[in-house]
Design a protein around this motif. Structure first.
Motif, short mmCIF file in Angstrom:
data_model
loop_
_atom_site.label_atom_id
_atom_site.label_comp_id
_atom_site.label_asym_id
_atom_site.label_seq_id
_atom_site.Cartn_x
_atom_site.Cartn_y
_atom_site.Cartn_z
N TYR A 61 27.49 -9.38 -10.01
CA TYR A 61 26.69 -10.11 -11.00
C TYR A 61 26.55 -11.57 -10.55
O TYR A 61 27.08 -12.48 -11.19
CB TYR A 61 27.34 -10.03 -12.38
CG TYR A 61 27.58 -8.61 -12.86
CD1 TYR A 61 26.63 -7.96 -13.64
CD2 TYR A 61 28.75 -7.94 -12.53
CE1 TYR A 61 26.84 -6.65 -14.08
CE2 TYR A 61 28.96 -6.62 -12.95
CZ TYR A 61 28.01 -6.00 -13.72
OH TYR A 61 28.23 -4.70 -14.14
N GLN A 94 34.90 -9.90 -18.77
CA GLN A 94 33.72 -10.16 -19.60
C GLN A 94 32.74 -11.01 -18.80
O GLN A 94 33.13 -12.03 -18.21
CB GLN A 94 34.11 -10.91 -20.88
CG GLN A 94 34.37 -10.01 -22.05
CD GLN A 94 34.61 -10.79 -23.33
OE1 GLN A 94 34.25 -11.96 -23.41
NE2 GLN A 94 35.24 -10.16 -24.30
N THR A 154 25.58 -12.68 -19.53
CA THR A 154 24.27 -12.53 -18.91
C THR A 154 23.21 -13.09 -19.85
O THR A 154 23.49 -13.45 -20.98
CB THR A 154 23.96 -11.05 -18.62
OG1 THR A 154 23.69 -10.38 -19.87
CG2 THR A 154 25.13 -10.36 -17.93
N LEU A 212 28.59 -8.51 -21.29
CA LEU A 212 28.99 -7.21 -20.77
C LEU A 212 30.49 -7.13 -20.60
O LEU A 212 31.16 -8.14 -20.33
CB LEU A 212 28.32 -6.95 -19.41
CG LEU A 212 26.80 -6.90 -19.35
CD1 LEU A 212 26.36 -6.70 -17.91
CD2 LEU A 212 26.25 -5.80 -20.24
N GLN A 213 31.02 -5.93 -20.74
CA GLN A 213 32.39 -5.64 -20.38
C GLN A 213 32.35 -4.85 -19.07
O GLN A 213 31.78 -3.76 -19.03
CB GLN A 213 33.07 -4.82 -21.49
CG GLN A 213 34.54 -4.62 -21.29
CD GLN A 213 35.21 -4.05 -22.53
OE1 GLN A 213 36.40 -4.23 -22.72
NE2 GLN A 213 34.47 -3.36 -23.37
N VAL A 214 32.91 -5.43 -18.01
CA VAL A 214 32.81 -4.85 -16.67
C VAL A 214 34.16 -4.27 -16.27
O VAL A 214 35.20 -4.91 -16.46
CB VAL A 214 32.35 -5.91 -15.64
CG1 VAL A 214 32.29 -5.30 -14.25
CG2 VAL A 214 30.98 -6.47 -16.04
N ASP A 272 29.66 -0.95 -16.46
CA ASP A 272 29.78 -1.93 -17.55
C ASP A 272 29.31 -1.33 -18.86
O ASP A 272 28.61 -0.31 -18.90
CB ASP A 272 29.00 -3.21 -17.23
CG ASP A 272 27.52 -2.94 -16.99
OD1 ASP A 272 26.88 -2.31 -17.85
OD2 ASP A 272 26.98 -3.36 -15.94
N SER A 311 27.81 -2.87 -22.79
CA SER A 311 27.36 -4.06 -23.52
C SER A 311 28.28 -4.31 -24.71
O SER A 311 28.56 -3.40 -25.50
CB SER A 311 25.93 -3.87 -24.01
OG SER A 311 25.56 -4.94 -24.86
#
Length: 451
Positions: free
Chosen positions: A74, A95, A98, A103-105, A117, A119
């Motif tokens: 990202y 976290q 964006t 997003l939680q990655v 990920d 949302s």
């Protein structure tokens, strides 16, 4: 006075008008509360491929290397938070902010790859939380809900008064007996029994919920209860507070710190300390399960938090927040549960209970409570519907007491609530004004219509 029929009718009338406004909100709050209780559990159940890793080995890459993997994936976004995995078989979570939301990655630390990920901004939990707190209409919704929560306190007090057994009658029998007759009597007894059993818990939920509200919470109790960070750290931000560490739809910073300014890094250096450095220092200082918030600017700090609010820990007494200088790694501030004032301590424990975080028993209790509140509201609506005159489309409130002095006495009875909760005072004054206007104008219209 209090034992008179006129006073009873006055209290009943207030109970009706408060319920008229409060019931839709209580149903919404209980429903969204149930969703929030279980949405996180459901999300984990639906996405085991993201939350769990397939093969656990002794060759995990460093946390800093995992951070760089996410940065590469990202490149145009910013990483705001890291979650320490609770077990070896769990994926590491970051976290990422964006343009379209948060997003939680998920990262597999053994394979060294980003798993995917989810949302946060568009999650079921975020929707329920936004509805629960603002009705999804911002500050206006926040104020509407604050009025509803404030009037719920009035609803509880008047409801207990209406239920209270006459002298010589058994309180236990009154709190456990539901008529077997069909019709309004059954619903009245059901409403009374549920109401008296949930009254104290509902009052607790109102107070803890109001502490998040913009007026009673933000302007009064939270402002007064905020930890004085400026007295602890040598340098603090003039623009950023701990609340800035939260993301939209996800409050994870302890309530007593939200309005406190963030410390600033005072050391100067060409590079920041690594994420592994922060994690190692936090563990050395006694942290077990925690999150790390990344610096927001050149003078920002690394922040390690372990709190019930962030769902890291289950015991509020272990709440702790530490700020590290991003260049030297030195500790700039260390705030724990014992540093909170008494109200902030109460909130740390209360929020954990409110969110069902103390374990399975707490989750079950919150589920029963929220379901009972919905049934309480529904039974009240049915009872009102059955009391209405046939084919009447009016609100059909309880009749105005013949002795208006008793009505005024009931208003004085409400003054403590007005003093404690400003939004309730506005609502009470509005109801009194509208009720007087209606009772003054309605007879004139009826006489005019008769002519």
């Amino acid at each position: 006075m209090i034992g008179s029929k006129s006073f009873y009718m006055s209290v009943w009338r207030w109970h009706f008008f408060a319920g008229l406004y409060v019931v839709p909100f209580l149903i919404m709050l209980a429903t969204t509360g149930l969703i929030m209780l279980y949405s996180t559990i459901l999300e984990r159940f639906q996405n085991p491929d993201l939350y769990q890793v397939e093969h656990v080995t002794d060759q995990a890459i460093s946390y800093e290397a995992q951070y760089e993997l996410v940065m590469a994936k990202y490149p145009d976004d910013s990483i705001s938070r890291f979650y320490l995995p609770a077990a070896p078989e769990e994926a590491t979570r970051f976290q990422v902010q964006t343009e379209d939301g948060t997003l939680q990655v998920f990262v597999d630390p053994y394979k060294g790859e980003v798993l995917g990920d989810l949302s946060i901004s568009e999650s079921l939990y975020s929707w329920a939380d936004n509805t629960h707190g603002t009705f999804m209409i911002g500050l206006t919704g926040d104020r509407m809900i604050e009025i509803a929560a404030s009037l719920t306190v009035l609803l509880i007090l008047t409801g207990v008064f209406l239920w209270w057994p006459a002298k010589g009658q058994s309180k236990l029998k009154a709190a456990t007996t539901i008529s077997k007759k069909n019709g309004r009597v059954f619903w009245r007894d059901l409403h009374s029994v549920i109401g008296v059993w949930v009254a104290i818990i509902l009052l607790f939920f109102c107070i803890s919920g109001l502490s998040w509200a913009s007026v009673w919470g933000g302007k009064l109790t939270q402002a007064w209860s905020t930890f004085p960070m400026a007295k602890s750290a040598s340098s603090v931000s003039s623009t950023l507070t701990h609340e800035d560490l939260n993301v939209k739809g996800l409050k994870q910073i302890p309530w007593g710190l939200e309005q406190a300014p963030l410390p600033e890094s005072t050391a100067k250096g060409p590079t920041s300390i690594t994420l592994d450095h922060v994690i190692a220092d936090a563990k050395t200082m006694g942290f077990t399960q925690f999150q790390v918030h990344f610096p927001r600017n050149d003078v920002g700090v690394y922040t390690a938090t372990a709190s019930t609010m962030g769902k890291d820990i289950k015991n509020a007494w272990d709440d702790r927040t530490i700020h590290f200088d991003r260049y030297s790694g030195s500790v700039l501030a260390d705030v724990g549960f014992m540093d909170y004032n008494w109200f902030a301590k109460s909130m740390a424990v209360g929020i954990a209970l409110h969110m069902g975080l103390f374990g399975v028993w707490n989750l079950i209790l919150c589920t029963i409570f929220a379901s009972s509140v919905i049934l309480l509201c529904v039974s009240g609506l049915i009872m009102w519907w059955k009391r209405r005159p046939n084919a009447s489309l009016t609100l059909s409130p309880p009749p105005m007491p013949k002795n208006f002095a008793r009505w005024k006495h009931a208003v004085w009875f409400l003054l403590p609530i007005s003093f404690l909760f400003p939004m309730a005072a506005i609502a009470i004054i509005s109801v009194v004004s509208l009720d007087r206007i209606t009772n003054f104008v309605a007879p004139k219209f009826r006489n005019l219509w008769a002519k």
